[in-house]
Design a protein around this motif. Structure first.
Motif, PDB file in Angstrom:
ATOM      1  N   LYS A   1       3.150  14.899  -7.514  1.00 32.75           N
ATOM      2  CA  LYS A   1       2.634  15.422  -6.247  1.00 32.75           C
ATOM      3  C   LYS A   1       3.381  14.779  -5.080  1.00 32.75           C
ATOM      4  O   LYS A   1       2.766  14.241  -4.158  1.00 32.75           O
ATOM      5  N   LEU A   2       4.700  14.823  -5.127  1.00 33.60           N
ATOM      6  CA  LEU A   2       5.527  14.191  -4.110  1.00 33.60           C
ATOM      7  C   LEU A   2       5.191  14.733  -2.726  1.00 33.60           C
ATOM      8  O   LEU A   2       5.228  15.942  -2.489  1.00 33.60           O
ATOM      9  N   GLY A   3       4.845  13.834  -1.824  1.00 30.69           N
ATOM     10  CA  GLY A   3       4.558  14.204  -0.444  1.00 30.69           C
ATOM     11  C   GLY A   3       3.166  14.728  -0.192  1.00 30.69           C
ATOM     12  O   GLY A   3       2.784  14.918   0.966  1.00 30.69           O
ATOM     13  N   GLU A   4       2.373  14.950  -1.235  1.00 32.79           N
ATOM     14  CA  GLU A   4       1.047  15.538  -1.029  1.00 32.79           C
ATOM     15  C   GLU A   4       0.162  14.649  -0.163  1.00 32.79           C
ATOM     16  O   GLU A   4      -0.588  15.140   0.686  1.00 32.79           O
ATOM     17  N   VAL A   5       0.255  13.350  -0.385  1.00 36.97           N
ATOM     18  CA  VAL A   5      -0.553  12.404   0.400  1.00 36.97           C
ATOM     19  C   VAL A   5       0.186  11.998   1.677  1.00 36.97           C
ATOM     20  O   VAL A   5      -0.347  12.125   2.785  1.00 36.97           O
ATOM     21  N   THR A   6       1.406  11.528   1.512  1.00 35.42           N
ATOM     22  CA  THR A   6       2.125  10.945   2.653  1.00 35.42           C
ATOM     23  C   THR A   6       2.489  11.979   3.710  1.00 35.42           C
ATOM     24  O   THR A   6       2.357  11.715   4.911  1.00 35.42           O
ATOM     25  N   LEU A   7       2.931  13.163   3.298  1.00 36.61           N
ATOM     26  CA  LEU A   7       3.317  14.175   4.289  1.00 36.61           C
ATOM     27  C   LEU A   7       2.105  14.782   4.978  1.00 36.61           C
ATOM     28  O   LEU A   7       2.163  15.120   6.166  1.00 36.61           O
ATOM     29  N   ASN A   8       1.000  14.916   4.238  1.00 32.50           N
ATOM     30  CA  ASN A   8      -0.239  15.400   4.867  1.00 32.50           C
ATOM     31  C   ASN A   8      -0.683  14.435   5.955  1.00 32.50           C
ATOM     32  O   ASN A   8      -1.061  14.831   7.064  1.00 32.50           O
ATOM     33  N   PHE A   9      -0.616  13.134   5.632  1.00 31.33           N
ATOM     34  CA  PHE A   9      -1.041  12.122   6.594  1.00 31.33           C
ATOM     35  C   PHE A   9      -0.059  12.017   7.757  1.00 31.33           C
ATOM     36  O   PHE A   9      -0.467  11.752   8.897  1.00 31.33           O
TER      37      PHE A   9
ATOM     38  N   ARG B   1       4.481  10.143  -7.392  1.00 37.07           N
ATOM     39  CA  ARG B   1       5.486  10.386  -8.440  1.00 37.07           C
ATOM     40  C   ARG B   1       4.826  10.536  -9.809  1.00 37.07           C
ATOM     41  O   ARG B   1       5.162  11.439 -10.575  1.00 37.07           O
ATOM     42  N   ALA B   2       3.873   9.652 -10.106  1.00 34.80           N
ATOM     43  CA  ALA B   2       3.229   9.668 -11.418  1.00 34.80           C
ATOM     44  C   ALA B   2       2.434  10.941 -11.650  1.00 34.80           C
ATOM     45  O   ALA B   2       2.286  11.397 -12.797  1.00 34.80           O
ATOM     46  N   ASN B   3       1.926  11.540 -10.582  1.00 39.42           N
ATOM     47  CA  ASN B   3       1.104  12.745 -10.699  1.00 39.42           C
ATOM     48  C   ASN B   3       1.859  14.017 -10.298  1.00 39.42           C
ATOM     49  O   ASN B   3       1.233  15.076 -10.130  1.00 39.42           O
TER      50      ASN B   3
ATOM     51  N   TYR C   1       0.828  -1.203   0.000  1.00 38.07           N
ATOM     52  CA  TYR C   1       0.000   0.000   0.000  1.00 38.07           C
ATOM     53  C   TYR C   1       0.869   1.262   0.000  1.00 38.07           C
ATOM     54  O   TYR C   1       0.614   2.206  -0.753  1.00 38.07           O
ATOM     55  N   LEU C   2       1.887   1.281   0.840  1.00 32.67           N
ATOM     56  CA  LEU C   2       2.760   2.448   0.926  1.00 32.67           C
ATOM     57  C   LEU C   2       3.498   2.680  -0.395  1.00 32.67           C
ATOM     58  O   LEU C   2       3.642   3.822  -0.845  1.00 32.67           O
ATOM     59  N   ALA C   3       3.955   1.599  -1.010  1.00 32.06           N
ATOM     60  CA  ALA C   3       4.645   1.722  -2.300  1.00 32.06           C
ATOM     61  C   ALA C   3       3.693   2.256  -3.367  1.00 32.06           C
ATOM     62  O   ALA C   3       4.087   3.096  -4.200  1.00 32.06           O
TER      63      ALA C   3
END
Length: 299
Positions: A243-251, A239-241, A230-232
Motif C-alpha cells: 500500500k505504498l503511499g496510502e498512509v503517507t500521501l493521504n496525510f 511496503r509490507a502491505n 515513526y516515519l520509517a
C-alpha cells in the motif's frame, strides 16, 4: 531524561499547579446544598441517549470543566459523571452521542492524575470492560480522537512531573495505568489509523480534530527523538502491505489543507494552543517538517 525532553514541547505557562490528592471526597461533596453544576450534572445523567437536551447539557458541563480547577474535575468524576460516560461509550449509541461522551470524558480526565486513577478503577471494576472500552476507542476514531489526544498529552505531563506527583502523594502510578499501557503498545497503529481515518476530500471543521490528534503524536515523537523512527515504521508498513503511499500521501494532502485552514484563523490557532498546552509555533514547525519528510522519493 526522555520525559523532560518530551515535556519541553508543552507550554508550561498554560499548566495548572499540581495539587495534593487523597482518597477523601472534595469539600462539599455529599452535602445537602447542591450548586448549579451539580443540578445540571444530575439532569444530564437522567436524560436518555436520544434526548434533544443531552447535547446542550453536556456542552454546559464541558464548558465548566474547561475553566475549572483539578478539584472540580475530581468532584464531577466522583459525582457519577465518570461512570455515566464510560457506560455511555460502551453501550451502542448514535455517533453524535458517542462523540459527546468522548469529548466530555476528555475534558474530565485532562491533566488530572486522580481522575486517571478513578477511570482505571472504573474500567477494571468489571471483567472485560477495559478491552470493550478500548475497542470502541480504536473503532471510532472520528468520535474518540479528542479524548485520545487528552490522554496522550496528560500521560506526557504525568511522566514529566512524576517526582512531583509522588511528593504530593498522588495515587497515580504509570505502571498501573491501563491507558498508559494501551498507548505504549499501540502508538504506531493509532498514528497510522488517524492519518487515514479521513481524506482531504472529507476533511472539514468538524473532523479536522482527527488531523490534530495525529499531529500531536508526531509532536511528541519528535520531542522524544523518535520522529524518524515513526516515519520509517510507517513506510515499512506500506511496503509490507503493498500500500505504498496510502498512509503517507493521504496525510501529506491533509497537511497542505491544515496550513491553508489555519492561515487566517487566529481564534482556531489560539484554541488549539490552549486546549493542548502546545504552542502553535510548535504545531506549525512539525507540519512544515512533515511536509518535507513525507514527500515521495524521486524516481
Amino acid at each position: 531524561g526522555r520525559a523532560q525532553r518530551g515535556a519541553a514541547c508543552l507550554n508550561t505557562r498554560r499548566r495548572q499547579p499540581l495539587q495534593h490528592f487523597t482518597a477523601d471526597p472534595p469539600p462539599g461533596e455529599g452535602g445537602k446544598e447542591r450548586g448549579l453544576m451539580t443540578r445540571i450534572l444530575q439532569v444530564l445523567m437522567r436524560e436518555t441517549p436520544d434526548s434533544t437536551y443531552r447535547f446542550w447539557l453536556a456542552s454546559c458541563v464541558e464548558a465548566f470543566l474547561r475553566g475549572s480547577d483539578v478539584r472540580s474535575q475530581v468532584l464531577l468524576a466522583r459525582g457519577g459523571l465518570l461512570t455515566h460516560l464510560v457506560e455511555g461509550v460502551l453501550h451502542g449509541q448514535s455517533s453524535g452521542n458517542l462523540q459527546t461522551n468522548f469529548d466530555l470524558l476528555g475534558e474530565l480526565v485532562k491533566g488530572n492524575p486522580e481522575v486517571f486513577v478513578l477511570l482505571n478503577e472504573t474500567l477494571q471494576a468489571v471483567p472485560g470492560r477495559t478491552a470493550a472500552f478500548l475497542q470502541v476507542v480504536v473503532s471510532n476514531l472520528v468520535d474518540s480522537n479528542v479524548f485520545l489526544r487528552a490522554v496522550l498529552l496528560s500521560l506526557e505531563l504525568f511522566a514529566a512531573r512524576s517526582s512531583e506527583l509522588e511528593e504530593l502523594g498522588s495515587r497515580y502510578k504509570a505502571e498501573e495505568c491501563v491507558l498508559q499501557r494501551f498507548v505504549h503498545c499501540n502508538a504506531l497503529r493509532l498514528l497510522r489509523d488517524l492519518m487515514t481515518v479521513i481524506s482531504v476530500e472529507e476533511v472539514n471543521q468538524e473532523n479536522i480534530c482527527c488531523l490534530n490528534t495525529a499531529l500531536s503524536l508526531f509532536i511528541l515523537a519528535r520531542a522524544h527523538g523518535q520522529l524518524e523512527q515513526y516515519l520509517a515504521a510507517l513506510r515499512r508498513w506500506e511496503r509490507a502491505n503493498n500500500k505504498l503511499g496510502e498512509v503517507t500521501l493521504n496525510f501529506l494532502a491533509l497537511l497542505k489543507f491544515w496550513k491553508e485552514y489555519y492561515l487566517y484563523r487566529g481564534k482556531d490557532c489560539l484554541s488549539l494552543e490552549l486546549s493542548s498546552s502546545i504552542l502553535f509555533s510548535e504545531w506549525r514547525t512539525v507540519v512544515d517538517l512533515l511536509l518535507t519528510k513525507l514527500q515521495p522519493p524521486e524516481n
